[in-house]
Design a protein around this motif. Sequence first.
Motif, PDB file in Angstrom:
ATOM      1  N   HIS A  79       0.871  -1.172   0.000  1.00  0.00           N
ATOM      2  CA  HIS A  79       0.000   0.000   0.000  1.00  0.00           C
ATOM      3  C   HIS A  79       0.910   1.225   0.000  1.00  0.00           C
ATOM      4  N   TYR A  82       0.047   8.002   0.785  1.00  0.00           N
ATOM      5  CA  TYR A  82      -0.020   9.176  -0.104  1.00  0.00           C
ATOM      6  C   TYR A  82       1.302   9.913  -0.029  1.00  0.00           C
ATOM      7  N   SER A  86       3.361   7.233  -4.085  1.00  0.00           N
ATOM      8  CA  SER A  86       1.967   6.803  -4.245  1.00  0.00           C
ATOM      9  C   SER A  86       1.412   7.065  -5.635  1.00  0.00           C
ATOM     10  N   GLU A  87       1.973   8.030  -6.355  1.00  0.00           N
ATOM     11  CA  GLU A  87       1.495   8.325  -7.704  1.00  0.00           C
ATOM     12  C   GLU A  87       2.580   8.092  -8.741  1.00  0.00           C
ATOM     13  N   GLY A 104      -3.723  -0.132  -5.319  1.00  0.00           N
ATOM     14  CA  GLY A 104      -3.828   1.152  -5.992  1.00  0.00           C
ATOM     15  C   GLY A 104      -4.317   0.948  -7.410  1.00  0.00           C
ATOM     16  N   ARG A 280      -4.731   8.147  -5.758  1.00  0.00           N
ATOM     17  CA  ARG A 280      -4.353   7.569  -4.466  1.00  0.00           C
ATOM     18  C   ARG A 280      -5.396   7.968  -3.437  1.00  0.00           C
TER      19      ARG A 280
END
Length: 625
Positions: A79, A82, A86-87, A104, A280
């Motif tokens: 996981h 953020y 995360s992106e 995600g 996210r």
Amino acid sequence: MITRLLVANRGEIARRVFRTCGSLGISTVAVFSDPDAGAPHVAEADLAVRLRGARPSDTYLAVDRILEACRASGADAVHPGYGFLSESAEFAQAVLEAGLVWVGPPPSAIAAMGAKIEAKQLMEAAGVPVLPSLDLAAPAEFPLLVKASAGGGGRGMRIVRDAGELAREVESARREAAAAFGDGTVFAEPLLERARHVEVQVLADRHGTVWALGERECSVQRRHQKVVEECPSPGISPELRERLCAAAVRAARAIGYVGAGTVEFLVKGDRVAFLEMNTRLQVEHPVTELVFGVDLVRLQLEVAEGAALPPVPPGPSGYAVEVRLYAEDGDYLPQSGVLRRFEVTGEVRVDSGVESGSVVPPYYDPMLAKIIAHGSSRAEAVRKLVTALRRAKLHGLTTNRDSLIKILTTPEFGAGDTHTGFLDPDGPVHATIPDPHQADELPVLAAALAMAAANRRGTAVLAGLPAGWRNVRSQPRQARFEEAEVVYDPLPGGVTTISVEPHEVVLERDGVRHSFEVARYDDGKVYVDSVACHVELTPVPRLPEPVEHVAPGSLLAPMPGSVLRVEVAAGERVVKGQTVLVLEAMKMEHRIAAPADGVVSVVHAEKGQQVEAGAVLAIIQEGNS
């Protein structure tokens, strides 16, 4: 099925994900940098892996080390939280290629929204309303907003109001974007001033179902970073809500989205314009959870395991408001050090990455916690939140607590009249943090009385006498602090003592009783807390040790950082407000400006130099000589 989940993040979001994993019986793995070795998220995980080798500021960006941590710990899922990775479509792809479950969206969806320039074109083709892009070489209108194509969170973002400042601000935005995201590409669009920043929470499964779980109001911002969020927005009509949610669903479907995400818009009147899609979980997701009665992290995990969402999402109930509690001063400069006490009580939810005794390092975002309240009405939720903030015990670091209270209690906020300029100097609220050293008389009296009581309690002779008792009252007894001086024997007119203990003092002034909790620490600092105020005091020793004095006109580093550039030289004349040098800290640029007109007598800093907080960077001799 996921059996062991590694969270490739730190602090509050790692603890948040671990909490849901605990309720689902999923084993957890934390990763950590050296400065985070004693952090709560590390202690709360079932297993923890140190990410070796990388600099503290880059530790959580080390893809190879995170994948190695998965192998070493036996994690079968990741996981991203953020921020950080995360992106990153590359990170998501690397996780999948390693045979792990990625909690995600597909890498293709992340990539589609990763570059804002291409994302705007894609959204426009999908029928989502967007703002036009402007030619940076010759923009057609001012004011405009320069934005980083590869990131968000306010980094690489600059407001430009005239052509004279365009080149400088574009270059500054490019540098900051490159430092924060590894990509200095920027673009510009019209600045839609005093608009609302409204976002829609979407959730999609692999079977074609896409939910829109209402909207969140995120207009109250400083430096383009959100401070207060709420759900639902107080300024959105049912018709406009339907338009926003429909546009968000179109955006998610256009990129084949799976999982939790957020589609952000600017809203001014009936005009709606797409800002970006965050692929996210968002920092402010708790307000949606409280209003819709869902656990978004649990839904993320279930979708990642292949579960199908019900065809119709749950409906909303009540209102929720969230504030972000930061370690920062009145100029929004981040603070680091030991958080001696962290205690927030009341009918609120607290999502925090810290606890009493935590060390807040200078390398990461300074957010300490999110405090969220839910109520049947907006006014009820706000009231619960204000009460919790007023009763919180926060010792050791300067925070934005008083600023948050000021925001939440303004008539404009109460009326729901918020916009992205709410905290601007010319906006309805210029929410600087009140100076904790400008204390009312009563808390200072409480500190003096508590200290006297503590001293008396520790004595071995005549311990039964009241504090300060003496046969001959030749001089009043007083206490001196760096912030204030007070006479406490005799007490000022109208003030009487009800009870005095080393850690608690009750005073009465003009018939009204006031209770104060007093805490003292080894460094001499005294903190006085009450529902009405929170004061930090530094006692002045009776026989002070010799100290080094800082020369007048010295410009001091407000935080640890790296000198990005020096814009003046010794002997150069400067004017008040002129940039002397620029520091980079937490991947953001901070300009150090001349406090007055004068001449630069010496420059102690040079480009690339690492400086500590309080270091003398330059000295300016005020005046014309």
